[in-house]
Design a protein around this motif. Structure first.
Motif, PDB file in Angstrom:
ATOM      1  N   UNK A   1       0.819  -1.215   0.000  1.00  0.00           N
ATOM      2  CA  UNK A   1       0.000   0.000   0.000  1.00  0.00           C
ATOM      3  C   UNK A   1       0.851   1.261   0.000  1.00  0.00           C
ATOM      4  N   UNK A   2       1.917   1.271   0.794  1.00  0.00           N
ATOM      5  CA  UNK A   2       2.745   2.471   0.872  1.00  0.00           C
ATOM      6  C   UNK A   2       3.576   2.669  -0.390  1.00  0.00           C
ATOM      7  N   UNK A   3       4.065   1.585  -0.990  1.00  0.00           N
ATOM      8  CA  UNK A   3       4.793   1.722  -2.259  1.00  0.00           C
ATOM      9  C   UNK A   3       3.882   2.335  -3.317  1.00  0.00           C
ATOM     10  N   UNK A   4       2.645   1.849  -3.400  1.00  0.00           N
ATOM     11  CA  UNK A   4       1.705   2.391  -4.378  1.00  0.00           C
ATOM     12  C   UNK A   4       1.317   3.829  -4.042  1.00  0.00           C
ATOM     13  N   UNK A   5       1.244   4.155  -2.762  1.00  0.00           N
ATOM     14  CA  UNK A   5       0.916   5.519  -2.362  1.00  0.00           C
ATOM     15  C   UNK A   5       2.003   6.494  -2.816  1.00  0.00           C
ATOM     16  N   UNK A   6       3.263   6.126  -2.586  1.00  0.00           N
ATOM     17  CA  UNK A   6       4.367   6.989  -3.017  1.00  0.00           C
ATOM     18  C   UNK A   6       4.400   7.105  -4.542  1.00  0.00           C
ATOM     19  N   UNK A   7       4.172   5.984  -5.237  1.00  0.00           N
ATOM     20  CA  UNK A   7       4.168   6.022  -6.699  1.00  0.00           C
ATOM     21  C   UNK A   7       3.034   6.899  -7.221  1.00  0.00           C
ATOM     22  N   UNK A   8       1.863   6.811  -6.592  1.00  0.00           N
ATOM     23  CA  UNK A   8       0.713   7.610  -7.021  1.00  0.00           C
ATOM     24  C   UNK A   8       0.935   9.088  -6.759  1.00  0.00           C
ATOM     25  N   UNK A   9       1.537   9.419  -5.621  1.00  0.00           N
ATOM     26  CA  UNK A   9       1.824  10.812  -5.310  1.00  0.00           C
ATOM     27  C   UNK A   9       2.780  11.413  -6.342  1.00  0.00           C
ATOM     28  N   UNK A  10       3.812  10.660  -6.709  1.00  0.00           N
ATOM     29  CA  UNK A  10       4.767  11.145  -7.695  1.00  0.00           C
ATOM     30  C   UNK A  10       4.127  11.270  -9.062  1.00  0.00           C
ATOM     31  N   UNK A  11       3.230  10.334  -9.397  1.00  0.00           N
ATOM     32  CA  UNK A  11       2.575  10.363 -10.696  1.00  0.00           C
ATOM     33  C   UNK A  11       1.702  11.592 -10.867  1.00  0.00           C
ATOM     34  N   UNK A  12       1.142  12.075  -9.760  1.00  0.00           N
ATOM     35  CA  UNK A  12       0.322  13.292  -9.818  1.00  0.00           C
ATOM     36  C   UNK A  12       1.168  14.497 -10.230  1.00  0.00           C
ATOM     37  N   UNK A  13       2.432  14.502  -9.815  1.00  0.00           N
ATOM     38  CA  UNK A  13       3.325  15.618 -10.135  1.00  0.00           C
ATOM     39  C   UNK A  13       3.871  15.549 -11.556  1.00  0.00           C
ATOM     40  N   UNK A  14       3.809  14.381 -12.175  1.00  0.00           N
ATOM     41  CA  UNK A  14       4.462  14.171 -13.462  1.00  0.00           C
ATOM     42  C   UNK A  14       3.979  15.109 -14.569  1.00  0.00           C
ATOM     43  N   UNK A  15       2.663  15.339 -14.748  1.00  0.00           N
ATOM     44  CA  UNK A  15       2.242  16.197 -15.858  1.00  0.00           C
ATOM     45  C   UNK A  15       2.827  17.607 -15.819  1.00  0.00           C
ATOM     46  N   UNK A  16       2.891  18.210 -14.639  1.00  0.00           N
ATOM     47  CA  UNK A  16       3.425  19.569 -14.549  1.00  0.00           C
ATOM     48  C   UNK A  16       4.928  19.582 -14.820  1.00  0.00           C
ATOM     49  N   UNK A  17       5.633  18.550 -14.365  1.00  0.00           N
ATOM     50  CA  UNK A  17       7.072  18.480 -14.615  1.00  0.00           C
ATOM     51  C   UNK A  17       7.368  18.134 -16.066  1.00  0.00           C
ATOM     52  N   UNK A  18       6.454  17.442 -16.690  1.00  0.00           N
ATOM     53  CA  UNK A  18       6.650  17.077 -18.093  1.00  0.00           C
ATOM     54  C   UNK A  18       6.735  18.320 -18.969  1.00  0.00           C
ATOM     55  N   UNK A  19       5.831  19.265 -18.776  1.00  0.00           N
ATOM     56  CA  UNK A  19       5.805  20.455 -19.613  1.00  0.00           C
ATOM     57  C   UNK A  19       6.845  21.489 -19.206  1.00  0.00           C
ATOM     58  N   UNK A  20       7.276  21.470 -17.963  1.00  0.00           N
ATOM     59  CA  UNK A  20       8.242  22.468 -17.501  1.00  0.00           C
ATOM     60  C   UNK A  20       9.692  22.004 -17.662  1.00  0.00           C
ATOM     61  N   UNK A  21       9.874  20.776 -18.175  1.00  0.00           N
ATOM     62  CA  UNK A  21      11.215  20.250 -18.418  1.00  0.00           C
ATOM     63  C   UNK A  21      12.038  20.166 -17.131  1.00  0.00           C
ATOM     64  N   UNK A  22      11.383  19.825 -16.027  1.00  0.00           N
ATOM     65  CA  UNK A  22      12.091  19.722 -14.760  1.00  0.00           C
ATOM     66  C   UNK A  22      12.149  18.293 -14.223  1.00  0.00           C
TER      67      UNK A  22
END
Length: 208
Positions: free
Chosen positions: A163-184
């Motif tokens: 559960x915690x591994x998936x929680x951390x992965x899901x939290x990071x995945x939420x941030x991915x779209x904004x970082x994708x466009x900002x090249x960060x």
């Protein structure tokens, strides 16, 4: 094992799992790059390594490692070397100049490789083997059959760990779209790489 004892164990496992560690960093990296669905392989790799270490502890390997400094050191340095390897790979991440294409990045990760990385990170830490060897006896009733009790403890740990591994992965995945466009996104990788190397340094310099 009484229900009260199990609740106490559950509380202890939750406190342990909520503290970010090596697996949390890896699961966030996988979640950021490959998405929540593929990160199921990461969670399964983490759980598999933990279950193997639990069985090894139950078989007495934890006590053996405690008494054998040479064997402990070999496992410790192997684990540190693998963390450094992962850290260097992440530190060498480069920006594309046009923003990072998350879909392109996702295509590079295979469930097999993600499972292997998580499994290797988990299985190469002798501290976990000693931890299970020290933790389980505190919650086992020696007057009752030990097999079912160990199964309950292991299953509880596996569910919480997954559960915690998936929680951390899901939290990071939420941030991915904004970082994708900002090249960060490459800076996230480099930070994760630095954390892996720092954890490796801590692993090899701490007292046994």
């Amino acid at each position: 094992m009484s229900f009260d004892t199990w609740l106490l164990y559950l509380f202890a496992v939750l406190l342990i799992s909520i503290s970010p560690g090596t697996m949390a960093v890896l699961s966030m990296s996988h979640g950021m790059h490959y998405g929540k669905t593929r990160s199921l392989a990461t969670a399964l790799g983490s759980v598999t390594s933990a279950l193997i270490l639990m069985m090894a502890s139950a078989a007495g390997l934890g006590a053996l490692l405690s008494a054998t400094e040479y064997g402990f050191s070999i496992l410790k340095y192997c684990g540190a070397a693998y963390l450094i390897f992962l850290g260097i790979k992440l530190l060498l991440t480069k920006a594309t100049g046009q923003g990072l294409d998350l879909q392109h990045i996702k295509s590079k990760g295979t469930p097999k490789n993600m499972f292997k990385q998580a499994f290797m990170v988990g299985i190469s830490n002798p501290k976990d083997l000693l931890f299970f060897a020290a933790l389980f006896p505190q919650f086992i009733d020696i007057s009752a059959p030990q097999g079912p009790q160990l199964a309950i403890l292991a299953a509880t740990w596996a569910v919480i760990d997954f559960s915690f591994v998936m929680m951390y992965a899901s939290m990071a995945n939420v941030l991915a779209p904004s970082l994708r466009t900002s090249n960060k996104l490459h800076w996230f990788d480099r930070t994760s790489g630095a954390v892996f190397i720092a954890l490796a340094a801590i692993l090899v310099t701490r007292e046994n």
